[in-house]
Enzyme design. Sequence first.
Site, short mmCIF file in Angstrom:
data_model
loop_
_atom_site.label_atom_id
_atom_site.label_comp_id
_atom_site.label_asym_id
_atom_site.label_seq_id
_atom_site.Cartn_x
_atom_site.Cartn_y
_atom_site.Cartn_z
CG HIS A 199 -17.21 12.14 -9.82
ND1 HIS A 199 -16.06 12.58 -9.21
CD2 HIS A 199 -18.23 12.84 -9.24
CE1 HIS A 199 -16.37 13.51 -8.31
NE2 HIS A 199 -17.67 13.68 -8.32
CD GLU A 201 -18.79 15.25 -4.42
OE1 GLU A 201 -19.11 14.67 -5.46
OE2 GLU A 201 -18.53 16.48 -4.40
CG HIS A 232 -15.20 18.04 -7.09
ND1 HIS A 232 -14.76 17.14 -6.16
CD2 HIS A 232 -16.41 17.56 -7.51
CE1 HIS A 232 -15.63 16.17 -6.02
NE2 HIS A 232 -16.65 16.39 -6.83
CG HIS A 247 -23.27 18.91 -4.68
ND1 HIS A 247 -22.32 18.68 -3.73
CD2 HIS A 247 -22.82 18.26 -5.78
CE1 HIS A 247 -21.33 17.94 -4.24
NE2 HIS A 247 -21.62 17.67 -5.49
#
Length: 280
Positions: free
Chosen positions: A59, A238, A12, A193
């Site tokens: 988040h 994640e 995402h 990431h």
Amino acid sequence: MADLVGGLGTSHVPIIGRTIAASKQEEVPFAPFFRSFDAVHDWVGSRRIDTAIVVFNDHGLNFFLNNMPTFALGVAPLYRNGDEGWGEPKPREFTGDQELSWHIANSLVQAEFDIATCGEMVLDHAGITALDLVWPDPETMPRMIIPLVINAIEPPLPSPRRCYNLGKAIGDAVRSFAPERSVFVVGSGGLSHELGQTGKINEEFDRFCLDTIVDQPEKITGYSSDEIVDLAGSQGVELMTWLVMRGALGERPAAVTSHYQKPISHTGGAMMLIEGAEAV
Ligand code: DHB
Ligand code: FE
């Protein structure tokens, strides 16, 4: 009886939502990522799916450092979107599968997963992106959703094995739900990431995850969350959302389609659709 028909993992990134909002899926450098969902649309389009369990990491919209549950399950009748990270969001509403939520909550606590239950929860880009990628036409979305948030932000993080086992317990809970329900699980996050440090993409690790998650998930769950941070970056954890999804699918699921490309923004962009054994 309820069935778990399948699951999907996806990366995402807010730019995905922004691209969808601008209808520029064919124009962006990661157009192949969008195109890879054609096969997903065919698969979900040919099945009845009543409820989507959407596993993501929040988040900062629902939980922040003052209050950070490790696992938080939505039990609300209704959910709205919040900030999606790319500009003013168009207000949207999603009906909650309250009956199944509470059944899962009760089953999880029986199974000694003491999750938080949330009577209110908003969906950020992680939840919305995943839903829009799988069901681009709001008319075809499942009637109901259940959000499940995993702490992938603030240590102590749950271990990959714990997340996989949580998924297994969710799968058991769904399968023990007496009413008719066809359920699909989405895991939204990853793959490797680290925001603020462009380039922290570990393609070898990402491909290892795609190669093993269906048949040998224990190869991934053998890592600690700290080891995943080292290998895949601080947001690479994640990946836990995929492990919950995979755990829920139980024994002998089968990969249907997958895609990998890098980068999509800061991320190793990945998608994998997995068919549950019960779907066959
Ligand atoms: C990006 C990735 C994320 O996981 C996220 O939550 C926000 C932004 C990015 O790569 O831009
Ligand atoms: Fe994220």
